[in-house]
Design an enzyme around this catalytic site. Structure first.
Site, PDB file in Angstrom:
ATOM      1  N   GLU A 183      35.449  42.055  42.241  1.00  0.00           N
ATOM      2  CA  GLU A 183      35.422  40.589  42.296  1.00  0.00           C
ATOM      3  C   GLU A 183      34.978  40.088  40.922  1.00  0.00           C
ATOM      4  O   GLU A 183      34.129  40.711  40.291  1.00  0.00           O
ATOM      5  CB  GLU A 183      34.437  40.154  43.407  1.00  0.00           C
ATOM      6  CG  GLU A 183      34.134  38.678  43.501  1.00  0.00           C
ATOM      7  CD  GLU A 183      35.364  37.805  43.700  1.00  0.00           C
ATOM      8  OE1 GLU A 183      36.059  37.918  44.715  1.00  0.00           O
ATOM      9  OE2 GLU A 183      35.640  36.991  42.784  1.00  0.00           O
ATOM     10  N   ASP A 195      43.980  34.289  46.259  1.00  0.00           N
ATOM     11  CA  ASP A 195      44.264  32.891  45.903  1.00  0.00           C
ATOM     12  C   ASP A 195      45.773  32.670  45.955  1.00  0.00           C
ATOM     13  O   ASP A 195      46.525  33.416  45.315  1.00  0.00           O
ATOM     14  CB  ASP A 195      43.742  32.586  44.495  1.00  0.00           C
ATOM     15  CG  ASP A 195      42.229  32.751  44.420  1.00  0.00           C
ATOM     16  OD1 ASP A 195      41.527  32.102  45.202  1.00  0.00           O
ATOM     17  OD2 ASP A 195      41.758  33.558  43.597  1.00  0.00           O
ATOM     18  N   LYS A 207      51.409  26.013  43.829  1.00  0.00           N
ATOM     19  CA  LYS A 207      52.398  25.236  43.062  1.00  0.00           C
ATOM     20  C   LYS A 207      53.374  26.177  42.363  1.00  0.00           C
ATOM     21  O   LYS A 207      52.969  27.214  41.817  1.00  0.00           O
ATOM     22  CB  LYS A 207      51.682  24.384  42.012  1.00  0.00           C
ATOM     23  CG  LYS A 207      50.871  23.275  42.654  1.00  0.00           C
ATOM     24  CD  LYS A 207      50.207  22.417  41.609  1.00  0.00           C
ATOM     25  CE  LYS A 207      49.368  21.374  42.332  1.00  0.00           C
ATOM     26  NZ  LYS A 207      48.226  20.934  41.551  1.00  0.00           N
TER      27      LYS A 207
HETATM   28  C1  SAM Z   1      40.599  33.075  48.169  1.00  0.00           C
HETATM   29  S1  SAM Z   1      39.311  34.170  47.807  1.00  0.00           S
HETATM   30  C2  SAM Z   1      39.265  35.280  49.219  1.00  0.00           C
HETATM   31  C3  SAM Z   1      37.978  36.041  49.330  1.00  0.00           C
HETATM   32  C4  SAM Z   1      37.882  37.075  50.462  1.00  0.00           C
HETATM   33  N1  SAM Z   1      38.875  38.126  50.307  1.00  0.00           N
HETATM   34  C5  SAM Z   1      37.980  36.435  51.820  1.00  0.00           C
HETATM   35  O1  SAM Z   1      38.935  36.708  52.549  1.00  0.00           O
HETATM   36  O2  SAM Z   1      37.083  35.657  52.173  1.00  0.00           O
HETATM   37  C6  SAM Z   1      40.034  35.171  46.542  1.00  0.00           C
HETATM   38  C7  SAM Z   1      38.998  35.904  45.722  1.00  0.00           C
HETATM   39  O3  SAM Z   1      39.651  36.756  44.801  1.00  0.00           O
HETATM   40  C8  SAM Z   1      38.940  36.734  43.562  1.00  0.00           C
HETATM   41  N2  SAM Z   1      39.884  37.136  42.507  1.00  0.00           N
HETATM   42  C9  SAM Z   1      41.010  36.483  42.139  1.00  0.00           C
HETATM   43  N3  SAM Z   1      41.651  37.155  41.174  1.00  0.00           N
HETATM   44  C10 SAM Z   1      40.914  38.268  40.927  1.00  0.00           C
HETATM   45  C11 SAM Z   1      41.068  39.347  40.008  1.00  0.00           C
HETATM   46  N4  SAM Z   1      42.120  39.409  39.172  1.00  0.00           N
HETATM   47  N5  SAM Z   1      40.145  40.308  39.993  1.00  0.00           N
HETATM   48  C12 SAM Z   1      39.077  40.261  40.832  1.00  0.00           C
HETATM   49  N6  SAM Z   1      38.877  39.259  41.724  1.00  0.00           N
HETATM   50  C13 SAM Z   1      39.785  38.271  41.768  1.00  0.00           C
HETATM   51  C14 SAM Z   1      38.473  35.299  43.452  1.00  0.00           C
HETATM   52  O4  SAM Z   1      37.371  35.171  42.559  1.00  0.00           O
HETATM   53  C15 SAM Z   1      38.106  34.969  44.903  1.00  0.00           C
HETATM   54  O5  SAM Z   1      36.762  35.256  45.180  1.00  0.00           O
END
Ligand code: SAM
Length: 252
Positions: free
Chosen positions: A103, A153, A157
């Site tokens: 993360e 994420d 868009k």
């Molecule tokens: C929408 S959240 C979902 C969190 C968790 N998986 C849940 O279901 O509650 C997506 C997470 O992925 C992390 N993230 C996005 N791109 C990432 C990357 N390239 N490397 C590590 N973490 C990443 C973001 O910081 C965020 O905390």
């Protein structure tokens, strides 16, 4: 699930030639949270040598999976573990399995460490780094039994879809780290993204559907996935959660 707001290439991308799937967020920990994080960080957080950016991984760095308690047993890597709800619950239920949570967001990692400590979880290590770089070199080839990507994420868009975490290159990196027969589990409540990943997996070398699937190729809800805030909000907003489970085919 809040969509990160990006108006211009953010600082997270500035040292890299490819766009990253996250934006740098700057929420500060409260003094109490910071104190706890300072206490728990040495126990849970892996020290990662960096390349250029603060969430990068020096290419020579290799994660010592034997140092993750209990030292042997299956390895599960969760990518984008957020607040850690899924990984802490799973690690608590499966003490013989080694869990690694990747993360970038420090408050999420601090929350994960707090929950892990409160639950008496030891079989978990946290890696603060850009996940593709962890998969490319920090994890040894054929070292991981399962890779989990839950509610990445969505980058809804059209002009942002290139920032989605899971693309063809990401799947090649997952195929690199999975053992033969190892499983990639994915879940999303953003249907266009889930469909995109399903189609990429169908076309990808090195993966076959794992277990039962619906005629449309979806897996049943993964029972090992605790219901997180993201999933609850998505379902409350009327969105359907799609699961995928694909196994790594044996290497030739
Ligand atoms: C929408 S959240 C979902 C969190 C968790 N998986 C849940 O279901 O509650 C997506 C997470 O992925 C992390 N993230 C996005 N791109 C990432 C990357 N390239 N490397 C590590 N973490 C990443 C973001 O910081 C965020 O905390």
């Amino acid at each position: 699930m809040p969509e990160p707001v990006v108006t211009a290439p953010g600082p997270a991308s500035s040292h890299r030639s490819v766009p990253v799937s996250f934006v740098r967020r700057s929420r500060r920990l409260s003094d109490g949270q910071q104190r706890l994080w300072d206490e728990q960080r040495p126990r849970y957080l892996v020290d990662v040598p960096r390349a250029a950016a603060s969430t990068s991984v020096a290419p020579a760095f290799v994660l010592d999976l034997a140092a993750v308690p209990p030292g042997d047993g299956p390895v599960v890597v969760e990518i984008g573990s957020g607040q850690g709800d899924a990984v802490v619950t799973a690690a608590s239920a499966r003490p013989g399995t080694r869990f690694v949570a990747v993360e970038v967001y420090e408050p999420g990692l601090a929350h994960t460490a707090r929950s892990a400590a409160a639950a008496g979880v030891d079989n978990l290590r946290l890696v603060q780094a850009n996940a593709p770089e962890v998969l490319a070199s920090a994890l040894p080839e054929a070292s991981v039994d399962e890779v989990w990507v839950f509610f990445p994420d969505p980058w809804r868009k059209a002009r942002h879809t290139k920032r989605r975490l899971v693309d063809e290159a990401f799947l090649r990196l997952v195929a690199r780290v999975l053992v033969d027969g190892g499983v990639l589990r994915f879940a999303s409540d953003w249907e266009p993204y889930a469909e995109q990943v399903r189609d990429l997996l169908v076309a990808a070398d090195g993966f076959v559907p794992h277990g039962e699937t619906t005629p449309d190729g979806w897996a049943p809800r993964f029972e090992g996935r605790v219901l997180t805030g993201f999933e609850r909000k998505g379902t409350a907003a009327g969105r359907v959660v799609h699961d995928l489970a694909y196994a790594r085919t044996p290497r030739g």
